[in-house]
Design a protein around this motif. Structure first.
Motif, short mmCIF file in Angstrom:
data_model
loop_
_atom_site.label_atom_id
_atom_site.label_comp_id
_atom_site.label_asym_id
_atom_site.label_seq_id
_atom_site.Cartn_x
_atom_site.Cartn_y
_atom_site.Cartn_z
N ARG A 94 0.78 -1.17 0.00
CA ARG A 94 0.00 0.00 0.00
C ARG A 94 0.83 1.24 0.00
N SER A 95 0.72 2.22 -0.47
CA SER A 95 1.58 3.38 -0.67
C SER A 95 1.62 4.28 0.58
N GLY A 96 2.86 4.68 0.96
CA GLY A 96 3.02 5.68 2.01
C GLY A 96 2.64 5.20 3.40
N GLU A 97 2.80 3.93 3.69
CA GLU A 97 2.35 3.42 4.99
C GLU A 97 3.21 3.89 6.14
N PHE A 98 4.54 3.90 5.96
CA PHE A 98 5.43 4.22 7.05
C PHE A 98 6.26 5.45 6.67
N PRO A 99 5.96 6.61 7.25
CA PRO A 99 6.56 7.87 6.81
C PRO A 99 8.04 7.96 7.08
N MET A 100 8.66 8.97 6.49
CA MET A 100 10.11 9.07 6.50
C MET A 100 10.69 9.38 7.88
N PHE A 101 9.84 9.81 8.83
CA PHE A 101 10.40 10.08 10.15
C PHE A 101 10.64 8.81 10.95
N VAL A 102 10.26 7.65 10.41
CA VAL A 102 10.47 6.38 11.11
C VAL A 102 11.88 5.88 10.83
N PRO A 103 12.72 5.67 11.85
CA PRO A 103 14.09 5.18 11.63
C PRO A 103 14.12 3.83 10.94
N LEU A 104 15.28 3.48 10.40
CA LEU A 104 15.40 2.31 9.54
C LEU A 104 14.96 1.01 10.22
N LYS A 105 15.48 0.73 11.40
CA LYS A 105 15.14 -0.52 12.08
C LYS A 105 13.65 -0.57 12.41
N ASP A 106 13.09 0.56 12.83
CA ASP A 106 11.66 0.62 13.08
C ASP A 106 10.88 0.34 11.80
N ARG A 107 11.32 0.95 10.71
CA ARG A 107 10.65 0.78 9.42
C ARG A 107 10.62 -0.70 9.02
N GLN A 245 11.30 -6.70 19.32
CA GLN A 245 11.41 -5.26 19.58
C GLN A 245 11.22 -5.07 21.09
N VAL A 246 12.21 -4.51 21.74
CA VAL A 246 12.21 -4.40 23.19
C VAL A 246 12.12 -2.92 23.58
N ALA A 247 11.20 -2.60 24.48
CA ALA A 247 10.99 -1.21 24.87
C ALA A 247 12.20 -0.66 25.59
N GLY A 248 12.60 0.57 25.22
CA GLY A 248 13.65 1.30 25.91
C GLY A 248 13.09 2.61 26.42
N TYR A 249 13.90 3.37 27.13
CA TYR A 249 13.39 4.63 27.69
C TYR A 249 13.01 5.61 26.59
N ASP A 250 13.90 5.80 25.61
CA ASP A 250 13.62 6.79 24.58
C ASP A 250 13.28 6.16 23.23
N GLU A 251 13.80 4.97 22.96
CA GLU A 251 13.50 4.29 21.71
C GLU A 251 13.74 2.80 21.89
N PRO A 252 13.08 1.97 21.08
CA PRO A 252 13.24 0.52 21.24
C PRO A 252 14.58 0.03 20.70
N PHE A 253 14.98 -1.15 21.15
CA PHE A 253 16.11 -1.81 20.51
C PHE A 253 15.63 -3.17 20.02
N TYR A 254 16.46 -3.83 19.21
CA TYR A 254 16.01 -5.01 18.50
C TYR A 254 16.95 -6.18 18.71
N ARG A 255 16.36 -7.38 18.71
CA ARG A 255 17.11 -8.63 18.69
C ARG A 255 16.60 -9.43 17.50
N ASP A 256 17.52 -9.86 16.63
CA ASP A 256 17.07 -10.51 15.40
C ASP A 256 17.81 -11.81 15.12
N ARG A 257 18.41 -12.40 16.15
CA ARG A 257 19.07 -13.69 15.96
C ARG A 257 19.19 -14.39 17.31
N GLU A 258 19.30 -15.69 17.26
CA GLU A 258 19.52 -16.43 18.49
C GLU A 258 20.96 -16.22 18.97
#
Length: 297
Positions: A94-107, A245-258
């Motif tokens: 669908r077009s334009g779902e996630f705007p440009m202010f979303v950081p790369l990992k979040d996107r 996706q793990v909640a952080g104080y200001d932004e989330p961090f990610y785990r993507d492998r065992e």
């Protein structure tokens, strides 16, 4: 040795999947269809689809050329290239779902959530899970977060969160399983009217065939993972490809492998077992709603 090769390949797939998801999101935002985009880098449409799905990796030249066509900022292009480089390194060993202010990992996470996940598992403490929040509830959260968030920014965040919520009722929707602490049901975000609407919506969500909501009862006291909130995406090709996706104080961090994601699979299992069952949970939600003045009749 074979186990190491498999682990290496799993890591590479996780990285390729995130790069592909981000590239697909940028393409949709730019309003470019698959065939036109594929022609930009001299590919057939099905091959582009395989790259966007993470089955085949993007080369650096392809990323740079497409990023220019999509209008991706230079800093995000650099992150894409680095993420792709990590994936290639692991493969060789669908077009334009996630705007440009979303950081790369979040996107990448949001695109995977919307398009690829077959199961979503989320744990919250003091707030209702994002998939079920009403607009009035989420607006109150951002207005009262102490960061003096502008109305324009809040409107952007509301649109983004509503886009995320489409995953709950889309065709072939994933299984969405949530464990929420009872404190979130009792915290008067926005006052009684907002909470009545929110808890009523949450109770209705319990009736959806692809949704399971469990409440962590206050009277149970301490429980496993008491300080942790997270969302885990699961796909159809095994636990090794999960993304957390793990909640952080200001932004989330990610785990993507065992073994990083295994921690959250284990945490989910412990939280689920310690929570009320599905019917008891719905009853507790309606009880909280009644305390805010909603009739249970």
């Amino acid at each position: 040795m074979a186990a190491k090769v498999t682990k290496t390949n799993d890591d590479a797939i996780a990285q390729r999947r995130q790069v592909g998801a981000a590239m697909r999101s940028y393409r949709k935002e730019a309003g470019m269809d698959r065939e036109v985009t594929a022609a930009v880098i001299g590919l057939a449409g099905p091959t582009l689809t395989r790259k966007e799905s993470g089955d085949v990796q993007f080369s650096r030249a392809q990323i740079e050329k497409l990023a220019e066509a999509y209008g991706v900022p230079d800093n995000e292009v650099a992150m894409l290239i680095e993420l792709a480089r990590e994936g290639r390194a692991r493969t060789r060993s669908r077009s334009g779902e996630f705007p440009m202010f979303v950081p790369l990992k979040d996107r990448a996470f949001l695109e995977l959530e919307q398009r690829d996940a077959i199961e979503i598992m989320t744990v919250t403490l003091l707030v209702i899970p994002v998939y079920f929040q009403t607009e009035a509830y989420m607006r109150t959260l951002w207005k009262r977060n102490g960061e003096l968030t502008s109305e324009q920014r809040i409107n952007e965040l509301v649109r983004l969160r509503k886009t995320r919520q489409r995953v709950v009722t889309k065709p072939a929707a994933p299984k969405i399983r949530a464990v929420v602490h009872e404190a979130a049901l009792r915290l008067p975000v926005g006052g009684p009217e907002v909470m009545r609407e929110q808890l009523s919506a949450l109770a209705r969500a319990c009736e959806l065939p692809n949704v399971e909501i469990q409440v962590q009862a206050t009277e149970a006291g301490a429980f496993p993972g008491i300080e942790t909130t997270f969302t885990l995406l699961r796909f159809g090709d095994g636990a090794a490809k999960d993304v957390a996706q793990v909640a952080g104080y200001d932004e989330p961090f990610y785990r993507d492998r065992e073994p990083g994601t295994q921690v959250y699979r284990d945490a989910w299992d412990r939280r689920r077992v310690a929570a009320l069952d599905l019917q008891e949970s719905k009853d507790r939600i309606l009880e909280a709603a009644a305390d805010f003045g909603l009739s249970r009749a």
